[in-house]
Scaffold this active site. Structure first.
Site, PDB file in Angstrom:
ATOM      1  N   GLY A 175       0.902  -1.110   0.007  1.00 52.39           N
ATOM      2  CA  GLY A 175       0.176   0.064   0.175  1.00 52.39           C
ATOM      3  C   GLY A 175       0.752   1.165  -0.076  1.00 52.39           C
ATOM      4  N   GLY A 176       2.225   1.161  -0.481  1.00 52.91           N
ATOM      5  CA  GLY A 176       2.848   2.565  -0.627  1.00 52.91           C
ATOM      6  C   GLY A 176       3.622   2.864   0.595  1.00 52.91           C
ATOM      7  CE  LYS A 212      16.051   0.546 -14.889  1.00 55.81           C
ATOM      8  NZ  LYS A 212      17.362   1.740 -14.966  1.00 55.81           N
ATOM      9  CG  HIS A 219      -0.750  -0.767 -10.677  1.00 55.48           C
ATOM     10  ND1 HIS A 219      -0.146  -0.913  -9.333  1.00 55.48           N
ATOM     11  CD2 HIS A 219      -1.950  -1.433 -10.225  1.00 55.48           C
ATOM     12  CE1 HIS A 219      -0.725  -1.946  -8.534  1.00 55.48           C
ATOM     13  NE2 HIS A 219      -1.479  -2.277  -9.099  1.00 55.48           N
ATOM     14  CD  GLU A 286      -0.698  -4.360  -6.208  1.00 61.15           C
ATOM     15  OE1 GLU A 286      -1.627  -3.800  -5.644  1.00 61.15           O
ATOM     16  OE2 GLU A 286       0.550  -4.324  -5.866  1.00 61.15           O
ATOM     17  CD  GLU A 299       2.762  -5.177  -3.181  1.00 65.23           C
ATOM     18  OE1 GLU A 299       3.860  -4.973  -2.860  1.00 65.23           O
ATOM     19  OE2 GLU A 299       1.850  -4.667  -2.660  1.00 65.23           O
ATOM     20  NE  ARG A 303      -3.867  -5.928   1.372  1.00 69.27           N
ATOM     21  CZ  ARG A 303      -3.963  -4.872   0.464  1.00 69.27           C
ATOM     22  NH1 ARG A 303      -5.174  -4.720  -0.020  1.00 69.27           N
ATOM     23  NH2 ARG A 303      -2.931  -4.454  -0.046  1.00 69.27           N
ATOM     24  CB  VAL A 306      -8.538  -0.023  -1.379  1.00 72.91           C
ATOM     25  CG1 VAL A 306      -9.458   1.041  -1.161  1.00 72.91           C
ATOM     26  CG2 VAL A 306      -7.693  -0.395  -0.249  1.00 72.91           C
TER      27      VAL A 306
END
Lengths: 511, 131
Positions: A175-176, A212, A219, A286, A299, A303, A306
């Site tokens: 989540g960043g 990289k 995305h 992802e 990744e 779960r 969002v």
């Protein structure tokens, strides 16, 4: 290790503990209620002032506002679920949702964890072993460094070796969080240390890895679901290229950028990865899609996501109920293959000031109005009077639209956002609207660099026009005429109006 | 309770949402929200001319670094007496799970330092004074 009390293939679940907050807690409470399950909300002291608290069948306070003492506290969460008499626990997303130790502790306590096995969580939770698995499964990964040697010197060497720009990530992150981009050598030390610090504070591990940084990539993520028998099905993809500081802002299904061949390829790779891992339940794989149509594994999120609603909208499924049914060992009765219909977009509404670079905005929510209509869906966690604090992330709500095609969905989203009223806090709605006017977004060609490239500066705040002031004055004048007293707006030069009479809290609604 | 209003300005009818919260009047009109600071009954002069509550308009060019939001201090990067440059990071804060670095707006010496590691600070609290 003690054996789980409920080891039968089809556990009986009557009461589900919800170890989360905000809009996703509301989402899960409602799914439980619609399935005839009792919902038990495990909440912090601060979250008595939230919609989930009001809607849940039962509530139990597990600790103070600080996440470490409540939503990230494994012991308090499990104790709460047990003393509340729950048979199962839904972790939502974020917090403990991808914590293998927590899933294991649930099993040991006799609670069915609504999610994959602790082994799967551990495998994908560590981004390094996840990349290993993907490579073994023949999936494409991005060049990087995932070694155990975490000394600053080695990390700096590897940064140079990979070549700028390089991304440094907390190995346990998501989540960043704990994720930084290094563009020049002099940024490396600060970025690595920040990633380690955030990883440690948010996930309890300072381990990082380097990768990289693909600046012009899209995305793309594939939703997969493995039912109670482990049969893996893909539910097509979502595109989430509109991100800021690696946090998604706008998501859509399907992606406007995949050819049928590429879609077939990427979804099959995703299914293969999930099968290889013996996965169960909802998961998202992802990928980054480079301009040459080459995609790389990023990744796997083990779960609910969002942005799961956009998939639900185009496929006509309910992923939260599917998770609960799978946990109960029940069949989903889904069709063999899904046929997507139309287009869906989600915008995340963050409590932040778009005119000050997204600075968090906290405070008490005032009047809110969500403009309902066909193909409009609002996932909301808070109402008027609820306090939005700095303890938790700033997502207030999600606005989701569906329409027959992408251009119409965009128009519907713009119309919907314009009519959303949220008083008391600044929100990113002006920012969302500005992005949705941008030709690169309209053409569907946006990449993850979109926000940095076009919206790196705060939006310019429109100054109040004469007409704005006249409207405000008219409102105040009406209040005064109605004998409610009230303050007067400052004039353009800041001079005060006459001293008003004491002002009560009653309102005249409409005229 | 609804906050729906119809008002007339110069013979024209406008429909809008409005609510007063504290000294701030919130208005949503034609797809846009804005606020206006009101004179409180105590005659307080607090408020923003441009209608943004909590704006830090005085940040630019000032040696006073205030917390731009409520949150926690997670890193103090300077010491008392230290020489700092424009845009030099001074303090790192965390709020809503994100890190924010506060930089110096001026060149000078750190004259006052109030922020402590791990401290919870409120909006507008002075953390560093550079002069």
């Amino acid at each position: 290790m003690t054996k789980p009390k409920l080891s039968t293939p089809a556990p009986v679940i009557e009461k589900v503990a919800i170890a989360n907050r905000g809009e996703v807690a509301v989402r899960i409470v409602r799914a439980c209620q619609e399935l005839g399950l009792t919902s038990l909300l495990l909440h912090s002291e601060a979250d008595r002032s939230s919609l989930a608290y009001r809607l849940a069948d039962e509530t139990l306070c597990i600790g103070p506002a600080e996440v470490g003492a409540s939503y990230l506290n494994i012991e308090a969460t499990i104790q709460g679920a047990l003393s509340g008499g729950a048979d199962a626990l839904h972790p939502g997303f974020g917090f403990l949702s991808e914590n293998a130790d927590f899933a294991e502790a649930c099993a040991q306590a006799g609670l069915v964890f609504v999610g994959p096995s602790p082994e799967s969580l551990r495998l994908f939770g560590d981004k390094i072993s996840a990349k290993d698995l993907v490579e073994k499964a023949g999936g494409p990964v991005i060049p990087g460094y995932q070694g155990q040697d975490q000394s600053l010197r080695t990390l700096l060497e590897k940064v140079e070796e990979i070549g700028y720009p390089v991304m440094v990530k907390a190995a346990a992150g998501g989540g960043g969080r704990g994720l930084k981009v290094i563009h020049r050598m002099d940024q490396a030390v600060e970025a690595i240390e920040a990633a380690q610090r955030e990883g440690l504070s948010a996930f309890g591990s300072a381990q990082v890895f380097l990768e990289k940084y693909l600046a012009e990539a899209k995305h793309i993520e594939v939703q997969i679901f493995a039912d109670h028998l482990g049969r893996v099905q893909h539910l097509f993809e979502r595109e989430c290229s509109i991100q800021r500081r690696h946090q998604k802002i706008i998501e859509e299904a399907l992606s406007p950028s995949l050819s049928p061949t590429l879609r077939e390829e990427i979804t099959q790779v995703a299914v293969k990865i999930a099968e290889q891992a013996g996965y169960r339940g909802a998961g998202t794989i992802e990928f980054l899609l480079a301009p040459d149509n080459q995609f790389y594994f990023l990744e796997m999120n083990t779960r609910l996501q969002v942005e799961h609603p956009v998939t639900e909208m185009v496929l006509g499924v309910d992923l939260v109920k599917a998770q609960l049914l799978t946990a109960m060992g029940r069949s989903l009765n889904w069709q063999e293959a899904f046929h997507p219909r139309g287009h869906s977009i989600e915008c995340r509404i963050y409590a932040e000031d778009p005119y000050r670079g997204g600075m968090p905005s906290t405070g008490v929510l005032g009047f809110c109005h969500w403009p309902q209509g066909p193909g409009r869906r609002f996932e909301v966690g808070f109402e008027k009077g609820d306090e939005i604090t700095s303890y938790y992330d700033s997502m207030l709500a999600k606005v989701i639209v569906w329409d027959e095609n992408r251009p119409r969905a965009i128009e519907k989203m713009k119309a919907t956002l314009r009519d959303c009223v949220i008083f008391g806090l600044r929100t990113n709605i002006p920012f969302l609207l500005a992005m949705m006017e941008h030709p690169e977004f309209l053409s569907g060609q946006m990449t993850t660099g979109f926000v940095d490239k076009y919206f790196s500066r705060p939006l310019k705040e429109p100054s109040l026009t004469r007409s704005d002031r006249q409207l405000a004055e008219a409102v105040v004048k009406t209040l005064n005429r109605e004998g409610l007293g009230g303050p007067r707006p400052r004039g353009p030069d800041g001079e005060a109006g006459p001293v008003p009479s004491p002002w009560g809290h009653s309102w005249r609604s409409g005229l | 309770m609804s906050c729906w209003w119809e008002v007339e300005v110069e013979g024209q009818r406008h429909r809008l949402w409005a609510e007063r919260m504290g000294d701030t009047l919130w208005i949503h009109h034609q797809g846009r929200s804005f606020t206006l600071e009101l004179e409180s009954s105590a005659g307080s002069r607090r408020g923003r001319s441009r209608g943004t509550p909590g704006s830090q308009g005085d940040l630019e060019g000032s040696g006073e670094i205030k917390a731009p939001m409520p949150g926690k201090i997670i890193k103090v990067l300077v010491e008392l007496g230290q020489e700092v440059d424009v845009q030099q990071p001074l303090v790192v804060m965390e709020a809503m799970k994100m890190e924010y670095t506060l930089e110096s707006a001026v060149k000078g010496k750190v004259k006052e330092l109030y922020g402590e590691l791990g401290q919870q600070v409120s909006l507008g609290q002075v953390l560093v004074v550079v002069g």
